[in-house]
Motif scaffolding. Structure first.
Motif, PDB file in Angstrom:
ATOM      1  N   ILE A 279      38.649  40.110 103.109  1.00  0.00           N
ATOM      2  CA  ILE A 279      37.925  40.271 104.321  1.00  0.00           C
ATOM      3  C   ILE A 279      38.521  41.129 105.446  1.00  0.00           C
ATOM      4  N   HIS A 280      37.370  42.126 105.541  1.00  0.00           N
ATOM      5  CA  HIS A 280      38.082  43.570 106.597  1.00  0.00           C
ATOM      6  C   HIS A 280      37.173  43.477 108.216  1.00  0.00           C
ATOM      7  N   ARG A 281      37.276  43.893 108.848  1.00  0.00           N
ATOM      8  CA  ARG A 281      37.223  44.116 110.262  1.00  0.00           C
ATOM      9  C   ARG A 281      37.008  44.894 110.861  1.00  0.00           C
ATOM     10  N   THR A 282      35.868  45.012 111.406  1.00  0.00           N
ATOM     11  CA  THR A 282      35.383  46.698 111.340  1.00  0.00           C
ATOM     12  C   THR A 282      35.918  47.162 113.379  1.00  0.00           C
ATOM     13  N   ASP A 283      36.873  46.545 113.490  1.00  0.00           N
ATOM     14  CA  ASP A 283      37.584  47.431 114.338  1.00  0.00           C
ATOM     15  C   ASP A 283      39.282  47.738 113.961  1.00  0.00           C
ATOM     16  N   ARG A 284      39.388  48.115 112.495  1.00  0.00           N
ATOM     17  CA  ARG A 284      39.738  48.380 111.629  1.00  0.00           C
ATOM     18  C   ARG A 284      39.822  50.155 110.820  1.00  0.00           C
ATOM     19  N   PRO A 285      39.873  50.555 110.305  1.00  0.00           N
ATOM     20  CA  PRO A 285      39.337  51.616 109.136  1.00  0.00           C
ATOM     21  C   PRO A 285      38.516  50.634 108.404  1.00  0.00           C
ATOM     22  N   ALA A 286      38.480  52.130 107.952  1.00  0.00           N
ATOM     23  CA  ALA A 286      37.419  51.167 106.763  1.00  0.00           C
ATOM     24  C   ALA A 286      38.504  51.758 105.152  1.00  0.00           C
ATOM     25  N   SER A 287      39.474  52.547 105.396  1.00  0.00           N
ATOM     26  CA  SER A 287      40.242  53.372 104.225  1.00  0.00           C
ATOM     27  C   SER A 287      41.272  51.842 104.107  1.00  0.00           C
ATOM     28  N   GLU A 288      41.636  50.880 104.918  1.00  0.00           N
ATOM     29  CA  GLU A 288      42.206  49.847 104.409  1.00  0.00           C
ATOM     30  C   GLU A 288      41.703  49.128 103.061  1.00  0.00           C
ATOM     31  N   ALA A 289      40.190  49.206 103.809  1.00  0.00           N
ATOM     32  CA  ALA A 289      39.182  47.885 102.963  1.00  0.00           C
ATOM     33  C   ALA A 289      39.309  48.544 101.662  1.00  0.00           C
ATOM     34  N   ALA A 290      38.659  49.771 102.058  1.00  0.00           N
ATOM     35  CA  ALA A 290      38.180  50.643 100.322  1.00  0.00           C
ATOM     36  C   ALA A 290      39.854  50.795  99.436  1.00  0.00           C
ATOM     37  N   LEU A 291      41.045  50.797  99.874  1.00  0.00           N
ATOM     38  CA  LEU A 291      42.112  51.194  99.057  1.00  0.00           C
ATOM     39  C   LEU A 291      42.434  49.286  98.800  1.00  0.00           C
ATOM     40  N   ARG A 292      42.163  48.540  99.474  1.00  0.00           N
ATOM     41  CA  ARG A 292      42.697  47.505  98.832  1.00  0.00           C
ATOM     42  C   ARG A 292      41.515  46.655  97.574  1.00  0.00           C
ATOM     43  N   ILE A 293      40.851  47.243  98.613  1.00  0.00           N
ATOM     44  CA  ILE A 293      39.451  46.373  96.702  1.00  0.00           C
ATOM     45  C   ILE A 293      39.616  47.888  95.603  1.00  0.00           C
ATOM     46  N   MET A 294      40.255  48.253  95.785  1.00  0.00           N
ATOM     47  CA  MET A 294      40.481  49.395  94.471  1.00  0.00           C
ATOM     48  C   MET A 294      41.416  48.532  94.122  1.00  0.00           C
ATOM     49  N   THR A 295      42.409  48.047  94.147  1.00  0.00           N
ATOM     50  CA  THR A 295      43.271  47.750  94.116  1.00  0.00           C
ATOM     51  C   THR A 295      43.553  46.541  93.360  1.00  0.00           C
ATOM     52  N   LEU A 296      42.705  46.040  94.127  1.00  0.00           N
ATOM     53  CA  LEU A 296      41.946  44.136  93.597  1.00  0.00           C
ATOM     54  C   LEU A 296      41.597  44.755  91.999  1.00  0.00           C
ATOM     55  N   VAL A 297      40.890  45.563  92.040  1.00  0.00           N
ATOM     56  CA  VAL A 297      39.963  45.893  90.877  1.00  0.00           C
ATOM     57  C   VAL A 297      40.930  46.458  89.911  1.00  0.00           C
ATOM     58  N   SER A 298      41.354  47.282  90.166  1.00  0.00           N
ATOM     59  CA  SER A 298      42.918  47.011  89.432  1.00  0.00           C
ATOM     60  C   SER A 298      43.361  46.150  88.592  1.00  0.00           C
ATOM     61  N   THR A 299      44.125  45.425  89.637  1.00  0.00           N
ATOM     62  CA  THR A 299      44.889  44.454  89.228  1.00  0.00           C
ATOM     63  C   THR A 299      43.858  43.684  88.255  1.00  0.00           C
ATOM     64  N   ALA A 300      42.926  42.956  88.857  1.00  0.00           N
ATOM     65  CA  ALA A 300      41.806  42.432  87.877  1.00  0.00           C
ATOM     66  C   ALA A 300      41.444  43.073  86.348  1.00  0.00           C
ATOM     67  N   ARG A 301      41.745  44.726  86.205  1.00  0.00           N
ATOM     68  CA  ARG A 301      42.251  44.712  84.941  1.00  0.00           C
ATOM     69  C   ARG A 301      43.427  44.999  84.287  1.00  0.00           C
ATOM     70  N   GLY A 302      43.843  44.774  84.609  1.00  0.00           N
ATOM     71  CA  GLY A 302      45.242  44.514  84.500  1.00  0.00           C
ATOM     72  C   GLY A 302      46.141  45.809  84.646  1.00  0.00           C
ATOM     73  N   THR A 303      45.617  46.298  85.662  1.00  0.00           N
ATOM     74  CA  THR A 303      46.607  48.442  85.579  1.00  0.00           C
ATOM     75  C   THR A 303      47.256  48.214  86.760  1.00  0.00           C
ATOM     76  N   GLY A 304      47.104  47.919  87.773  1.00  0.00           N
ATOM     77  CA  GLY A 304      48.322  47.813  89.043  1.00  0.00           C
ATOM     78  C   GLY A 304      48.565  47.227  89.390  1.00  0.00           C
ATOM     79  N   PRO A 305      49.652  46.674  90.501  1.00  0.00           N
ATOM     80  CA  PRO A 305      50.492  45.562  91.210  1.00  0.00           C
ATOM     81  C   PRO A 305      49.157  44.403  90.977  1.00  0.00           C
TER      82      PRO A 305
END
Length: 308
Positions: A279-305
């Motif tokens: 859930i990303h609010r538009t009063d927050r920086p786009a980079s926050e959501a981007a970093l979270r999504i990349m983290t979740l993608v890596s985690t789903a593939r078993g390559t991250g926390p």
């Protein structure tokens, strides 16, 4: 009371500003990802640590032949250059194609004065930036129902042009029923204000063949707080309906409860199918959501926390 407005249809396609913003964010993504991965010490090469020897078709490197290996693995042309035997290694290519879908329906044109950007602009910037980052990491990126997977370094511009020329999607608030192959991934960016049974059918349709997915819910801060008082007129941007209410405060309490229930149901749906919800609010920086999504993608593939 926060002022709100709705962008016209012409503003729901990416222009130069959104594309440039996406590329600017994408340029910063490797630094953000590296900072996150430094804590877990799991990032070796690019976003997903893909570049290693494997069973793909793309040449990666030559390495010295090791005793005990099959002789047919020797690259005799390279070995003829000196006194050693060499094996031609190919790059591991089991990383999945990533499919994107960006909601550009009428509700995505909503924006309040509390937001840094309209929902549609934030969705486009996030989608193009993530696509650029995936391609930089060696992935292929496609758009559901619009564009086959590609690995061009101009993926952001290519996707933007595809969106500009596509008028049909401006009326659709959920992605088309396009097949997604097993082990591929889908990144769906929307406000997900559609009826829950429609979202459920869409998620189950994509995941039924084994594809993973990530829901990115874009929210204007006013949509969360409903900070209105007295009489108000509510507009359904998708169906063109209007409703005049006499006590906005009472409506606000009921509205916030329904929003919370809707989100909890989406979270349960995502968890049940092995997907993620951001859930990303538009009063927050786009980079926050981007970093979270990349983290979740890596985690789903078993390559991250892990992360929620």
């Amino acid at each position: 009371m926060a002022r709100v407005r709705v962008l016209p249809e012409s503003a729901r396609s990416p222009g130069r500003r959104e594309t440039e913003s996406a590329l600017s964010l994408a340029d910063r993504m490797p630094h953000l990802v590296l900072e996150s991965r430094r804590v877990a010490a799991n990032l070796a090469h690019g976003i997903h640590g893909r570049r290693r020897a494997g069973t793909g078709e793309t040449f990666w490197q030559f390495r010295p032949f090791v005793a005990g290996e099959a002789a047919q693995r020797v690259d005799w042309r390279r070995s003829a250059r000196d006194d050693r035997l060499y094996v031609r290694e190919r790059e591991w290519e089991t990383a999945q194609t990533v499919w994107f879908w960006i909601d550009r329906s009428a509700s995505m044109g909503y924006v309040s004065e509390l937001a840094q950007a309209p929902k549609i602009e934030r969705a486009i910037v996030l989608g193009l930036a993530l696509a650029d980052t995936f391609v930089e990491a060696g992935e292929r990126v496609g758009m559901l129902g619009l564009m086959p997977p590609r690995a061009t370094r101009r993926i952001a511009e290519t996707m933007a042009q595809t969106l500009v020329t596509d008028r049909f999607s401006l009326e659709e608030d959920l992605p088309p029923q396009a097949p997604v192959a097993p082990q591929h991934e889908a990144v769906l960016i929307s406000d997900f204000l559609s009826p829950l049974h429609d979202v459920t059918a869409m998620v189950e349709g994509i995941s039924s063949r084994g594809a993973r997915g990530h829901l990115v819910m874009i929210v204007d801060p006013v949509e969360e707080t409903f900070p209105f008082q007295g009489q108000a007129v509510l507009h359904d941007l998708e169906d063109g309906l209007s409703l005049r209410i006499g006590d906005a405060v009472s409506w606000g309490r009921a509205y916030r409860l329904r929003i919370e229930e809707h989100r909890e149901a989406l979270q349960q749906l995502a968890r049940r199918r092995g997907w993620t919800l951001t859930i990303h609010r538009t009063d927050r920086p786009a980079s926050e959501a981007a970093l979270r999504i990349m983290t979740l993608v890596s985690t789903a593939r078993g390559t991250g926390p892990g992360g929620r």
